[in-house]
Design an enzyme around this catalytic site. Structure first.
Site, PDB file in Angstrom:
ATOM      1  N   GLY A   1       0.738  -1.335   0.071  1.00  0.00           N
ATOM      2  CA  GLY A   1      -0.072  -0.068  -0.022  1.00  0.00           C
ATOM      3  C   GLY A   1       0.832   1.214  -0.072  1.00  0.00           C
TER       4      GLY A   1
ATOM      5  N   GLY B   1       2.498   3.924   1.605  1.00  0.00           N
ATOM      6  CA  GLY B   1       3.128   4.081   2.865  1.00  0.00           C
ATOM      7  C   GLY B   1       3.353   5.513   2.866  1.00  0.00           C
TER       8      GLY B   1
ATOM      9  CE  LYS C   1       7.033   8.491  -4.691  1.00  0.00           C
ATOM     10  NZ  LYS C   1       7.962   7.638  -5.560  1.00  0.00           N
TER      11      LYS C   1
ATOM     12  NE  ARG D   1       3.869   8.434  -8.472  1.00  0.00           N
ATOM     13  CZ  ARG D   1       4.149   7.374  -8.163  1.00  0.00           C
ATOM     14  NH1 ARG D   1       5.521   6.999  -8.362  1.00  0.00           N
ATOM     15  NH2 ARG D   1       3.729   6.994  -6.800  1.00  0.00           N
TER      16      ARG D   1
ATOM     17  NE  ARG E   1       1.179   1.552  -6.923  1.00  0.00           N
ATOM     18  CZ  ARG E   1       2.392   2.133  -6.987  1.00  0.00           C
ATOM     19  NH1 ARG E   1       3.584   1.657  -7.527  1.00  0.00           N
ATOM     20  NH2 ARG E   1       2.219   3.281  -6.560  1.00  0.00           N
TER      21      ARG E   1
ATOM     22  CG  ASP F   1       5.588  -3.160  -5.074  1.00  0.00           C
ATOM     23  OD1 ASP F   1       6.288  -4.054  -5.109  1.00  0.00           O
ATOM     24  OD2 ASP F   1       5.828  -2.062  -4.406  1.00  0.00           O
ATOM     25  CG  ASN F   2       7.899  -0.732  -7.709  1.00  0.00           C
ATOM     26  OD1 ASN F   2       6.810   0.185  -7.191  1.00  0.00           O
ATOM     27  ND2 ASN F   2       9.037  -0.743  -7.393  1.00  0.00           N
TER      28      ASN F   2
ATOM     29  CG  ASP G   1       6.980   3.590  -7.690  1.00  0.00           C
ATOM     30  OD1 ASP G   1       6.657   4.735  -7.289  1.00  0.00           O
ATOM     31  OD2 ASP G   1       6.365   2.700  -7.626  1.00  0.00           O
TER      32      ASP G   1
END
EC number: 2.7.7.-
Length: 500
Positions: free
Chosen positions: A96, A98, A119, A182, A189, A258-259, A268
């Site tokens: 998730g 973070g 971010k 961003r 993802r 996750d990227n 990322d």
């Protein structure tokens, strides 16, 4: 009264039209950004703001407060997204956002929907004991690389703004804090699908797949098997994307599931880097100790990640398990062919071929092998080849790319013989090659120099200069010729760091 007026003005800057916040509550956690002490606006990407239909005047005035999270614009529905992921091959069922908070979505003037995300905006329920903050170095790196990728024509998330927070963050050392804004087609993802599949939540997977089709692949709504078609479409975009990475020497560095976005954008940029001397085994990321995500491994890792996506979609693809597996496997097998087709087409362009012949792959591979054996710089070699295509007098400069200049002679003879059968004129070929072989990339040492000046001296001059150069990567810029050059031995960047 003053704070209310500021909030209203800020709200007018963002015509939010949020959709992800309308999904079931288990998809995210509502989370307001944590305020910071003294925000200062480093950079606002005004051209992007205009494209998104944002109020630039308001952002100039209130940008420090908005982009730090101190002032949440009206219409925002801030949230942290839930997702899981395979990290270096090991599965984590809950990751998730973070340290990232999605403010909301806007629709640009062409009708395309984009996320606006902060971010480094503070802790969330997914922070896993982290502080939710970002240091200025990773923020500047992501800004530089995001905009460089855009200028190179590679699908990627964009940089809207960067601010300092006036607060320290504590990593291996104490560093100035910052927040990065961003812009993404979405932040969904492969790991988002894995989050629900790992819990046996097929309804969640279905709801997410329906949302992705509606948002990113609306032409699939009426397909005979929309979920299989979705899987195939995501696979196609990733094959094309990763081929483009290889064409410019880009090494992502942390290709965890996750990227990997389902939209087909690069996301990322923590430990990413661009290759200097050509070596397919190149690794920069300090945490990639076994080279899992090395330059040449990226296509295979893309396929591996897509297999993990396919596993989550099996119950939707076919109610009969064996049938679902067979259909998903066909997509995975097709990925390899798709990638190879995209890669070879791009490499033909890089060496100036408009037509296709059976021996083209061998000609490309021969050049790459020569470059590796001779320690040739990836970017500069192809740019000099572009010059040579239009001017025979440029051969000396091209040959100088190699440790032994005479070593390129046999390959050049084969290349010229192949060009004799190609339909373009020399001038047409040189022009076409310069459009795909950049003169300027974010050289790792230049990025580090810009970050170092900002961190140590609060000096953003090199940061701004680098952004200026990288905005026109395919153009000759005589005033910035030094930015084309590879690093000196003392300037080489040997490792990059995630920054989290």
């Amino acid at each position: 009264m003053t704070s209310t007026l500021q909030k209203n003005r800020a709200g007018a800057a963002f015509p939010f039209d949020n959709s992800y916040a309308g999904l079931p509550a288990r998809f995210f956690a509502a989370q307001t950004p944590t305020a910071v002490a003294e925000p200062w606006l480093i950079k606002l990407n005004e051209p992007l703001a205009v494209e998104l239909g944002l109020d630039v005047e308001t952002l100039r005035r209130d940008g420090a407060a908005i982009f730090s999270g101190n002032l949440v614009p009206e219409g925002a529905e801030p949230l942290a997204m839930a997702y899981a992921g395979h990290q270096f091959g090991g599965f984590s069922p809950q990751l998730g956002d973070g340290r990232a908070i999605l403010l909301g979505e806007v629709v640009d003037r062409s009708g395309r929907r984009y996320d606006i995300q902060l971010k480094g905006a503070g802790p969330t329920p997914f922070s896993r004991r982290g502080d939710g903050r970002a240091a200025i170095g990773p923020v500047l790196r992501e800004y530089i690389i995001s905009e460089a990728m855009f200028a190179l024509g590679i699908p990627a998330t964009r940089a809207l703004a960067a601010v300092t927070t006036g607060e320290p963050v504590y990593r291996e050392e104490v560093l100035p804090g910052a927040v990065f804004t961003r812009v993404a087609a979405s932040h969904i993802r492969v790991g988002t699908f894995q989050f629900f599949a790992a819990r046996g939540d097929t309804d969640g997977v279905r709801a997410l797949a329906d949302y992705v089709i509606d948002r990113h692949y609306p032409d699939l709504k009426d397909a005979d098997n929309p979920y299989l078609s979705l899987y195939s479409a995501v696979s196609e975009r990733q094959a094309a994307l990763i081929a483009r990475w290889l064409h410019v020497g880009f090494i992502h560095g942390v290709m965890n599931t996750d990227n990997m976005t389902v939209s087909g954008e690069t996301i990322d940029f923590g430990p990413c880097a661009f290759m200097d001397n050509y070596d397919p085994a190149t690794v920069f990321s300090s945490i990639d100790q076994h080279g899992r995500y090395a330059y040449a491994n990226q296509p295979g890792i893309g396929q591996w990640n897509l297999a993990r996506l396919g596993e989550t979609l099996l119950p939707l693809i076919d109610e009969e398990p064996d049938g679902a597996v067979d259909k998903a496997n066909a997509v995975i097998r097709a990925y390899g062919e798709r990638f190879q087709a995209h890669w070879l087409a791009g490499m033909r362009g890089k060496i100036g071929l408009a037509g296709e012949e059976d021996g083209d792959l061998e000609l490309v591979q021969a050049l790459l092998s020569l470059m590796q054996a001779q320690g040739a710089d990836f970017t500069l070699t192809f740019r000099r080849l572009s010059d040579l295509a239009g001017d025979a007098a440029a051969e000396t400069a091209f040959a100088a790319s190699f440790r032994e200049p005479e070593a390129c002679g046999p390959w050049l003879a084969q290349w010229r013989e192949r060009l004799s059968r190609d339909p373009q004129t020399a001038a047409e070929r040189a022009t076409a090659m310069c459009r795909v072989n950049p003169a300027f990339i974010p050289r790792n040492h230049r990025v580090e120099q810009a970050i170092e000046a900002a961190v140590e001296n609060g000096d953003f001059t090199l940061f701004e200069a680098l952004l200026t150069v990288l905005a026109k990567p395919y153009e000759d810029q005589p005033g910035f010729a030094a930015y084309m050059e590879p690093p000196k031995p003392s300037e080489r960047v040997l490792a990059t760091f995630c920054g989290t």
